[in-house]
Design a protein around this motif. Structure first.
Motif, PDB file in Angstrom:
ATOM      1  N   UNK A 214       0.842  -1.196   0.000  1.00  0.00           N
ATOM      2  CA  UNK A 214       0.000   0.000   0.000  1.00  0.00           C
ATOM      3  C   UNK A 214       0.878   1.247   0.000  1.00  0.00           C
ATOM      4  N   UNK A 215       0.532   2.214  -0.824  1.00  0.00           N
ATOM      5  CA  UNK A 215       1.295   3.453  -0.907  1.00  0.00           C
ATOM      6  C   UNK A 215       2.560   3.353  -1.733  1.00  0.00           C
ATOM      7  N   UNK A 216       2.776   2.230  -2.398  1.00  0.00           N
ATOM      8  CA  UNK A 216       3.995   2.051  -3.205  1.00  0.00           C
ATOM      9  C   UNK A 216       4.101   3.145  -4.261  1.00  0.00           C
ATOM     10  N   UNK A 217       5.332   3.559  -4.520  1.00  0.00           N
ATOM     11  CA  UNK A 217       5.601   4.627  -5.488  1.00  0.00           C
ATOM     12  C   UNK A 217       5.825   4.022  -6.869  1.00  0.00           C
ATOM     13  N   UNK A 218       5.043   4.479  -7.841  1.00  0.00           N
ATOM     14  CA  UNK A 218       5.078   3.922  -9.197  1.00  0.00           C
ATOM     15  C   UNK A 218       5.459   5.006 -10.191  1.00  0.00           C
ATOM     16  N   UNK A 219       6.387   4.696 -11.071  1.00  0.00           N
ATOM     17  CA  UNK A 219       6.734   5.566 -12.190  1.00  0.00           C
ATOM     18  C   UNK A 219       5.848   5.190 -13.372  1.00  0.00           C
ATOM     19  N   UNK A 220       5.032   6.139 -13.820  1.00  0.00           N
ATOM     20  CA  UNK A 220       4.204   5.875 -14.994  1.00  0.00           C
ATOM     21  C   UNK A 220       4.883   6.464 -16.230  1.00  0.00           C
ATOM     22  N   UNK A 221       5.121   5.606 -17.215  1.00  0.00           N
ATOM     23  CA  UNK A 221       5.691   6.033 -18.494  1.00  0.00           C
ATOM     24  C   UNK A 221       4.554   6.164 -19.491  1.00  0.00           C
ATOM     25  N   UNK A 222       4.318   7.375 -19.955  1.00  0.00           N
ATOM     26  CA  UNK A 222       3.238   7.597 -20.907  1.00  0.00           C
ATOM     27  C   UNK A 222       1.901   7.777 -20.221  1.00  0.00           C
ATOM     28  N   UNK A 223       1.751   8.857 -19.457  1.00  0.00           N
ATOM     29  CA  UNK A 223       0.518   9.073 -18.707  1.00  0.00           C
ATOM     30  C   UNK A 223      -0.647   9.481 -19.605  1.00  0.00           C
ATOM     31  N   UNK A 224      -0.344  10.050 -20.779  1.00  0.00           N
ATOM     32  CA  UNK A 224      -1.409  10.421 -21.702  1.00  0.00           C
ATOM     33  C   UNK A 224      -2.442  11.310 -21.054  1.00  0.00           C
ATOM     34  N   UNK A 225      -3.728  10.914 -21.191  1.00  0.00           N
ATOM     35  CA  UNK A 225      -4.807  11.724 -20.642  1.00  0.00           C
ATOM     36  C   UNK A 225      -5.017  11.574 -19.158  1.00  0.00           C
ATOM     37  N   UNK A 226      -4.287  10.681 -18.495  1.00  0.00           N
ATOM     38  CA  UNK A 226      -4.328  10.577 -17.038  1.00  0.00           C
ATOM     39  C   UNK A 226      -5.223   9.504 -16.483  1.00  0.00           C
ATOM     40  N   UNK A 227      -5.918   8.732 -17.331  1.00  0.00           N
ATOM     41  CA  UNK A 227      -6.864   7.735 -16.843  1.00  0.00           C
ATOM     42  C   UNK A 227      -6.207   6.669 -15.968  1.00  0.00           C
ATOM     43  N   UNK A 228      -5.096   6.100 -16.452  1.00  0.00           N
ATOM     44  CA  UNK A 228      -4.472   5.009 -15.705  1.00  0.00           C
ATOM     45  C   UNK A 228      -3.940   5.480 -14.359  1.00  0.00           C
ATOM     46  N   UNK A 229      -3.363   6.671 -14.328  1.00  0.00           N
ATOM     47  CA  UNK A 229      -2.814   7.177 -13.063  1.00  0.00           C
ATOM     48  C   UNK A 229      -3.907   7.323 -12.016  1.00  0.00           C
ATOM     49  N   UNK A 230      -5.053   7.824 -12.435  1.00  0.00           N
ATOM     50  CA  UNK A 230      -6.161   7.957 -11.478  1.00  0.00           C
ATOM     51  C   UNK A 230      -6.590   6.585 -10.953  1.00  0.00           C
ATOM     52  N   UNK A 231      -6.672   5.603 -11.842  1.00  0.00           N
ATOM     53  CA  UNK A 231      -7.075   4.260 -11.421  1.00  0.00           C
ATOM     54  C   UNK A 231      -6.037   3.640 -10.493  1.00  0.00           C
ATOM     55  N   UNK A 232      -4.754   3.894 -10.767  1.00  0.00           N
ATOM     56  CA  UNK A 232      -3.695   3.377  -9.904  1.00  0.00           C
ATOM     57  C   UNK A 232      -3.778   4.006  -8.512  1.00  0.00           C
ATOM     58  N   UNK A 233      -4.074   5.287  -8.461  1.00  0.00           N
ATOM     59  CA  UNK A 233      -4.204   5.954  -7.160  1.00  0.00           C
ATOM     60  C   UNK A 233      -5.463   5.498  -6.430  1.00  0.00           C
ATOM     61  N   UNK A 234      -6.502   5.174  -7.186  1.00  0.00           N
ATOM     62  CA  UNK A 234      -7.740   4.701  -6.568  1.00  0.00           C
ATOM     63  C   UNK A 234      -7.542   3.389  -5.799  1.00  0.00           C
ATOM     64  N   UNK A 235      -6.524   2.614  -6.212  1.00  0.00           N
ATOM     65  CA  UNK A 235      -6.269   1.346  -5.507  1.00  0.00           C
ATOM     66  C   UNK A 235      -5.109   1.481  -4.526  1.00  0.00           C
ATOM     67  N   UNK A 236      -4.727   2.721  -4.198  1.00  0.00           N
ATOM     68  CA  UNK A 236      -3.797   2.937  -3.104  1.00  0.00           C
ATOM     69  C   UNK A 236      -2.346   3.135  -3.454  1.00  0.00           C
ATOM     70  N   UNK A 237      -2.032   3.350  -4.734  1.00  0.00           N
ATOM     71  CA  UNK A 237      -0.647   3.563  -5.131  1.00  0.00           C
ATOM     72  C   UNK A 237      -0.338   5.053  -5.278  1.00  0.00           C
ATOM     73  N   UNK A 238       0.941   5.394  -5.193  1.00  0.00           N
ATOM     74  CA  UNK A 238       1.416   6.753  -5.406  1.00  0.00           C
ATOM     75  C   UNK A 238       2.080   6.807  -6.777  1.00  0.00           C
ATOM     76  N   UNK A 239       1.662   7.733  -7.631  1.00  0.00           N
ATOM     77  CA  UNK A 239       2.079   7.707  -9.037  1.00  0.00           C
ATOM     78  C   UNK A 239       2.850   8.967  -9.400  1.00  0.00           C
ATOM     79  N   UNK A 240       3.991   8.777 -10.027  1.00  0.00           N
ATOM     80  CA  UNK A 240       4.678   9.884 -10.686  1.00  0.00           C
ATOM     81  C   UNK A 240       4.269   9.850 -12.156  1.00  0.00           C
ATOM     82  N   UNK A 241       3.513  10.873 -12.583  1.00  0.00           N
ATOM     83  CA  UNK A 241       3.029  10.955 -13.950  1.00  0.00           C
ATOM     84  C   UNK A 241       4.099  11.543 -14.861  1.00  0.00           C
ATOM     85  N   UNK A 242       4.365  10.875 -15.986  1.00  0.00           N
ATOM     86  CA  UNK A 242       5.311  11.403 -16.968  1.00  0.00           C
ATOM     87  C   UNK A 242       4.817  11.101 -18.373  1.00  0.00           C
ATOM     88  N   UNK A 243       5.216  11.931 -19.299  1.00  0.00           N
ATOM     89  CA  UNK A 243       4.929  11.680 -20.716  1.00  0.00           C
ATOM     90  C   UNK A 243       5.950  12.459 -21.539  1.00  0.00           C
TER      91      UNK A 243
END
Length: 378
Positions: A214-243
């Motif tokens: 829980x709370x794990x830090x995730x590097x997102x490659x290719x955040x695009x419109x942001x949908x996946x990052x929101x879903x990842x945070x909804x399940x308790x992860x911390x996301x660094x958005x990049x594109x």
């Protein structure tokens, strides 16, 4: 300001492309419909204009390789030169073309100092000039002849095919930037069209989150419109958005979240929010499929180096062979996709420091075949 080192002069005789396909860009001269030459030249120019929107358009990838802006200057001048040649062939019997040294021109005109915002419109205008010339060639004039200074003989027809290969090949040279520019131009529409997460995607995200704390830090490659990052945070992860696409990043920032323009092939992957700390995982949903085949091992190795031992990776690519331009979906401008088969993908991941746990096949609603890989950092 000093002049950068000149790339190795191109001394090859490219007339062979009139007889057989180009093994690099895939151009086939025999397949060209000369009635569509003007349209093809215009479309090529619009794609170059997109490439000039990409970050670092004036930066050379290596000392001996032109930047996107320098390639664009060259293509602009190619259009101008070939318009002159075509018009001379239509007006004069068997003219000899004046010699044009492309490498000398690049140095004399200081391609390295020219501004993308200026070069783009100039290229489009030059393309329109030669495209209009092709559109206006009378049916009985396609076999009129002309001679290059080295003695090579052309007809209007073969010169046009030779010219088209030149600009198609250089578009292939800057294909990464074209893809970024295509997304940049369509970022708002793409964001709005990709907001709904399908149930299958939510299941994949849930499984990814379950593999981390829980709370794990995730590097997102290719955040695009942001949908996946929101879903990842909804399940308790911390996301660094990049594109790599600036417009995506600015749209994300407009919503009040942090996001960074980042190219995983070349940029520092260190997390500015947690300097020196490795990520717990990497999420790359439908983004690394744009990375050149030769570059993906480098990218995956760099991502492994930025991830803690035991950290998780989830990535998805399209299944298939080779690479190719696509204009499907919301983004109608050309984007380059690289296709993968399961075993080569497993091999690349393994060599980059990832232990592959699963490669899952899926078919999208539009009938496209995908490979989704999950792996652990060794």
């Amino acid at each position: 300001m000093s002049t950068p080192p000149a790339p190795e002069p191109d001394t090859k005789d490219w007339t062979w492309v009139l007889m057989r396909p180009c093994t690099d860009c895939g151009f086939v001269a025999a397949d060209v419909d000369r009635a569509a030459l003007g349209s093809a030249v215009r479309a090529n120019a619009e794609a170059f204009a997109l490439a000039l929107r990409a970050p670092g358009a004036t930066r050379r990838p290596s000392a001996g390789t032109w930047s996107v802006a320098e390639y664009s200057c060259h293509v602009r001048d190619v259009h101008r030169v070939f318009e002159g040649r075509v018009r001379s062939m239509l007006e004069t019997d068997a003219p000899v073309f004046p010699n044009w040294d492309q490498d000398e021109t690049a140095l004399a005109e200081r391609y390295d100092l020219q501004e993308p915002a200026v070069v783009g419109p100039e290229l489009v205008a030059a393309a329109e000039g030669i495209a209009a010339a092709y559109d206006a060639v009378p049916d009985d004039a396609w076999e009129r002849r002309g001679l290059r200074s080295n003695g090579s003989a052309f007809t209007v027809d073969t010169l046009a095919r030779y010219h088209l290969h030149d600009v198609v090949h250089h578009l292939w040279d800057v294909r990464d930037a074209v893809t970024v520019g295509a997304y940049d131009a369509a970022a708002l529409d793409y964001r709005d069209a990709t907001q709904v997460m399908p149930d299958s995607g939510r299941r994949v995200i849930r499984a990814f989150a379950d593999s981390l704390r829980a709370g794990a830090r995730v590097l997102e490659i290719g955040s695009g419109g942001g949908r996946d990052a929101r879903a990842l945070e909804d399940v308790g992860l911390s996301v660094r958005r990049t594109d790599v696409t600036p417009r995506f990043v600015s749209l994300l920032r407009d919503t009040g979240v942090d996001a960074d323009v980042l190219d995983p092939l070349t940029d520092d992957l260190d997390d500015p929010a947690r300097p020196g700390q490795p990520y717990d995982g990497v999420w790359a949903g439908a983004s690394l499929l744009h990375v050149a085949r030769a570059d993906l091992p480098v990218v995956l190795t760099r991502l492994a180096a930025a991830t803690r031992a035991g950290g998780a990776l989830r990535m998805s690519v399209k299944e298939g062979d080779g690479e190719g331009w696509s204009t499907h979906g919301v983004v109608r401008a050309p984007r380059m996709f690289v296709y993968w088969r399961e075993q080569p993908l497993r091999s690349v991941l393994d060599a980059a420091g990832w232990l592959v746990e699963d490669v899952h096949r899926a078919v999208s609603d539009s009938g496209e075949h995908w490979l989704g890989a999950t792996a652990r950092r060794r």
